[in-house]
Enzyme design. Structure first.
Site, PDB file in Angstrom:
ATOM      1  CG  ASP A   1      -5.775  -8.432  -6.493  1.00 53.15           C
ATOM      2  OD1 ASP A   1      -7.253  -8.283  -6.366  1.00 53.15           O
ATOM      3  OD2 ASP A   1      -5.082  -8.400  -5.771  1.00 53.15           O
TER       4      ASP A   1
ATOM      5  CG  HIS B   1      -2.201  -0.546   0.902  1.00 56.95           C
ATOM      6  ND1 HIS B   1      -3.213  -1.056   1.900  1.00 56.95           N
ATOM      7  CD2 HIS B   1      -2.825  -0.912  -0.359  1.00 56.95           C
ATOM      8  CE1 HIS B   1      -4.226  -1.537   1.361  1.00 56.95           C
ATOM      9  NE2 HIS B   1      -4.250  -1.497  -0.026  1.00 56.95           N
TER      10      HIS B   1
ATOM     11  CB  CYS C   1      -7.195  -1.031 -14.311  1.00 58.54           C
ATOM     12  SG  CYS C   1      -7.782  -2.659 -13.877  1.00 58.54           S
TER      13      CYS C   1
ATOM     14  CD  GLU D   1      -9.769  -8.941  -9.864  1.00 56.03           C
ATOM     15  OE1 GLU D   1      -8.940  -8.358  -9.254  1.00 56.03           O
ATOM     16  OE2 GLU D   1     -11.218  -8.698  -9.676  1.00 56.03           O
TER      17      GLU D   1
END
Length: 964
Positions: free
Chosen positions: A851, A591, A898, A827
């Protein structure tokens, strides 16, 4: 933000008394569906507490907090009384702005009103306005306000002449979105004008969006060919709006301390530019009111100022360097002060000290409102430290001068600056409650109460950070942190420890540490995506309990070095000072790395504990493209790096200047460049940065922001914001993607050993099809005839897609929406392997490389040791992307990327060579991604793709690509 519309205005009203006028206001709010009929009593009750007359014939009646349950939705209604109404305080009112607000959304409307109160003719104009549009125009068109704040200052810039300083000052105004590239270009042609005292001035009017004043000072004052150089001011001129800035500048030149400006910090410079006298006394106080300085507390503050024997001035420490009279209600409201901001009061002469003390006391008392302090702690307790802190391995060899250290490239860019090594504060506390200081002692019930209070304060802090977060990714992850605070398992584990006699501090951290260790070892994600997020939340609450403060970074530019960094730490970073980020742990898809990219901060992560042995002010070169740092570089290496940095800055300037061009390769191949958004509020920013649409709207932000499932009207309003900002550009909306890894408080999910492989995404949504149907209906209604692309997450095969697609088809036939495509997010590896069967029925694919990478490589992208190996350029991941593209193109479908891989400079030519049609990246990366595309051709892209697919590992891929 609330905006005024024609239906909100009632003209030509008549009233026999102020009570009658209030009744009409209540009726208007009720007829508009804003309040229940009983809200009339709320308006009268509030008026009994004190007049809501604002000034210039305007009153702002609203209810009391006790009546908020009668508010159905937030809104305002304007009632014009041409003949006027005699108000109970003796003033005459021609306009009522009746407010229904369950939170502080109405404050934006009130702040808009403050500008008209300075207009001497406004009373007559509101009384004689002949149309709703004229009234709205009168109230909504604010006076252009010149900008001068910490974000327009560029201090201690490494410049060698005044021309470099002028360009740095202009660039800072562009970064603050006050000007565009035309302004910067105009400044480059100018000869700075000497002001005296080593200060210089440049100005231009071309490309000015907002008048502003910037100041660039050198690292050290120097003498150039035409004299001393202490700083260069840069004025963005617009009409007469910048004249006030020139007045402030003239005031500064008369300051006896002007020659020390080069050594001054931001606070000092803003104080001088605000006109504060060197002989004046000042006092600072934090505003604690939940809704800031709105009308009622502002009025009490003004009354306190008028009672003093000397004139009181006030300004915001965090805002523009604008000092106003504390005795002027309109000026005080116009400051727009919010909870947590610092008010700086100034006074001169005999009686200044007690007068300032009285003002501080008035603010601390709450100005007529109940307030809660930020820090309930009473200092750092003694005793045992249980919170695990960062440790530097004693046996780690020191880093040699001019040595290179390779780690993981996490966010592109180059930085050259001294380091600031931030170590977590020491949370010292006793294990047993009986050993706490007397003010914190007590039984289990008392310790439980302390923990709940600390949790509530932590939530306030998080909401403050969310409110000022830059970038949707930041707000989204911090919202997830706020949800963690309410996790019942965490609290029950802590309460159990308290029942055994532990202190609130020890019990809380033991619960956090136990859960985090379980995540690190077993990949358990019941609370969040990774242990680092959980510890980040835990430290926040522990800091409140202990009264601990984070170390203060330097005032000048620096590269932040830390063991690991949590998202809330990233959100607090001053992006104008932090040149780069270097961590001992973490991976490219953690993150903190994602947020660093969102904020445009170069980052290298997973460098090992050796970097924690760096001393503050050690110079390093940080290369976020190559994942490399140079420690205490030689002069020759530093010169080369500075030259490259200038070239990169030039490239960024050129990229930004060309940001509105279509995404195309150098030989014309069309590649659409869109933006990833975590919040519809950033859609306009995406367009301004050149995005050709939104390639991923994470709609879960809306569901996380509400205590219950948001209704149809709420969702339509939220999605409409994005469509309106996009102005016809396409929007790809990912349907609700939550589950055990991102839980919602009102949608409980049974405990799962590995929620990343459990009930989440489309799987979860299909268990409550009515929720999914409401979201799809809202998207279709909001879109209307505008291009909408609906994307389902976590699809493993055609069956899940067909179930969800059937709902879309039924709703589309009912609503009659126009330009709609329906696709899936690739994903899960099975979706890529089954791409041929999916491509026969879907309209598009969007590949979520984050992912897809972790599922393909079986590496949790938040794993403390393995995350750096979760590289999307792994040949296995690239082969899945290749299979997906080939299957899609065989059926005439388009494919987007994306995930974070789409903005990786090394990956862009590979992805183009594999045939992707769209790259969706963070907002700030859009201009540079377009620039990278212009630098490649289809031939070179295919060569990069072929080379990458032939390699055995991700590192081999990167090495081979670098050699091309």
């Amino acid at each position: 933000m609330l905006t005024l519309q024609s239906r909100d205005v009632a003209l030509g009203c008549q009233a026999t008394s102020w009570q009658d006028a209030l009744d009409q206001a209540a009726a208007a709010l009720h007829e508009g569906g804003l309040v229940e009929p009983g809200y009339r009593d709320a308006l009268h009750a509030r008026e009994a507490q004190g007049s809501t007359f604002l000034g210039s014939a305007i009153a702002i009646p609203h209810g009391t907090p006790a009546h908020r349950e009668q508010i159905q939705r937030t809104g305002v209604r304007l009632l014009q009384f041409p003949a006027g109404v005699e108000w109970h305080d003796g003033n005459r009112v021609h306009l009522l702005v009746a407010i229904a607000a369950s939170s502080d959304e109405h404050l934006d409307v009130l702040r808009q009103l403050t500008h008209v109160l300075d207009d001497e003719d406004v009373a007559e104009r509101v009384a004689t306005a002949e149309s709703a549009e004229a009234m709205i125009a009168l109230l909504s068109k604010p006076k252009v306000k010149a900008r001068l704040d910490a974000d327009t200052l560029c201090l201690r810039f490494p410049a060698r002449d005044r021309f470099e300083l002028a360009l740095a000052a202009a660039a800072r105004l562009r970064q603050a979105d006050c000007v565009d590239s035309a302004f910067v270009a105009a400044i480059t042609t100018q000869e700075p004008v000497e002001l005296g005292h080593g200060l210089w001035l440049v100005s231009a009017a071309a490309g000015v969006r907002q008048p502003a004043l910037s100041l660039a000072t050198p690292e050290r004052a120097f003498t150039g060919p035409r004299g001393a150089v202490n700083g260069v001011f840069c004025v963005a001129a617009q009409g007469e709006a910048h004249f006030e800035l020139l007045t402030r500048l003239a005031t500064l030149l008369d300051d006896e301390r002007v020659e020390t400006l080069a050594d001054a910090g931001a606070d000092d410079i803003l104080a001088r530019l605000s006109g504060e006298s060197s002989h004046a006394e000042t006092a600072r106080v934090t505003l604690l009111n939940a809704h800031g300085l709105h009308a009622r507390p502002a009025k009490l503050l003004v009354q306190a100022a008028r009672e003093q024997s000397v004139a009181i001035l006030v300004r915001l420490q965090e805002g523009a360097a604008e000092t106003v009279s504390a005795a002027s209600l309109t000026k005080v409201i116009g400051l727009g002060a919010r909870r947590g901001q610092t008010l700086i009061f100034t006074a001169e002469g005999e009686g200044a000290t007690p007068a300032l003390a009285a003002m501080v006391a008035a603010v601390e008392s709450g100005l007529g409102e109940s307030v809660r302090p930020f820090d309930e702690g009473s200092g750092v307790a003694r005793g045992q430290t249980l919170a695990r802190q960062s440790r530097v391995t004693e046996s780690a060899p020191p880093l040699d001068d001019d040595s290179a250290l390779t780690a993981t490239a996490a966010s592109p860019g180059l930085a050259i600056a001294p380091v600031f090594v931030m170590r977590a504060p020491s949370f010292d506390y006793p294990e047993r409650a009986r050993d706490l200081p007397s003010a914190r002692q007590g039984d289990a019930a008392r310790q439980r109460e302390r923990l709940i209070e600390a949790r509530d304060e932590a939530r306030v802090q998080l909401n403050t950070l969310i409110g000022r977060a830059k970038g949707g990714d930041v707000a989204e992850i911090l919202s997830m942190h706020a949800e963690m605070l309410d996790d019942p398992e965490l609290h029950e584990a802590a309460f159990e420890g308290m029942r055994e006699g532990w202190s609130a501090e020890a019990a809380w951290w033991n619960a956090i540490d136990t859960a985090a260790r379980a995540q690190e070892v077993l990949a358990d994600r019941l609370l969040a995506e990774r242990a680092a997020d959980l510890r980040d939340v835990g430290r926040r609450v522990l800091g409140v309990l202990c009264g601990a403060k984070m170390p203060t970074p330097p005032a000048g530019p620096y590269i932040l070095v830390t063991d690991d960094i949590g998202p809330s730490d990233v959100a607090r970073l001053d992006t104008e000072q932090v040149r780069g980020l270097l961590t001992a742990r973490g991976g490219a898809t953690s993150h903190s790395a994602i947020l660093a990219r969102a904020l445009g901060i170069p980052a290298v992560v997973g460098a090992g504990e050796r970097v924690l042995a760096l001393a503050n002010d050690d110079q390093i070169i940080l290369d976020g493209d190559l994942g490399r740092i140079i420690v205490r570089p030689s002069r020759e290496r530093r010169d080369r790096a500075e030259l490259r940095l200038k070239e990169l800055e030039q490239l960024r300037r050129e990229a930004y200047g060309l940001r509105f061009e279509e995404g195309r390769t150098g030989d014309g191949q069309r590649i659409e460049v869109a933006a990833n958004l975590g919040n519809t509020a950033h859609a306009a920013d995406a367009v301004e940065n050149g995005a050709e649409g939104v390639g991923l709207l994470r709609t879960e932000f809306l569901f996380m922001a509400h205590p219950d499932v948001p209704d149809l009207q709420t969702q339509v309003a939220e999605y409409s914001r994005a469509f309106e900002a996009l102005d016809g550009r396409p929007l790809v909306a990912r349907t609700l993607d939550v589950g055990g890894d991102k839980p919602l408080p009102y949608w409980p999910v049974p405990a799962e050993d590995n929620p990343f492989l459990g009930l989440r995404g489309i799987r979860l949504a299909l268990t409550r099809p009515e929720v999914l149907e409401t979201q799809l209906r809202a998207l279709l209604i909001a879109a209307g005839a505008r291009p909408l692309r609906i994307m389902f997450p976590m699809v493993k095969d055609i069956d899940e897609y067909r179930q969800a697609r059937a709902i879309v088809d039924r709703l589309q036939a009912e609503i009659g929406a126009g330009d709609v495509q329906v696709g899936v997010m690739i994903e899960i590896p099975s979706a890529a392997l089954l791409a041929p069967s999916l491509a026969a029925e879907v309209d598009f694919f969007s590949i979520g490389t984050n992912d897809l990478t972790q599922y393909t490589l079986a590496i949790d992208r938040g794993h403390a040791e393995l995350s750096s190996q979760a590289d999307g350029l792994h040949p296995a991941v690239l082969r899945l992307i290749q299979m997906t593209v080939e299957a899609a193109h065989a059926h005439g479908r388009w494919v987007g990327i994306c995930g974070e891989l789409g903005s990786d400079p090394a990956a862009i030519p590979v992805l183009v060579g594999l045939g992707v049609d769209e790259l969706s990246v963070s907002v700030r990366q859009v201009p540079m991604v377009k620039a990278h595309l212009r630098g490649i051709t289809q031939e070179t892209a295919k060569r990069h793709a072929t080379t990458a697919l032939s390699q055995p590992t991700s590192q081999a891929v990167r090495d081979a690509l670098e050699a091309l």
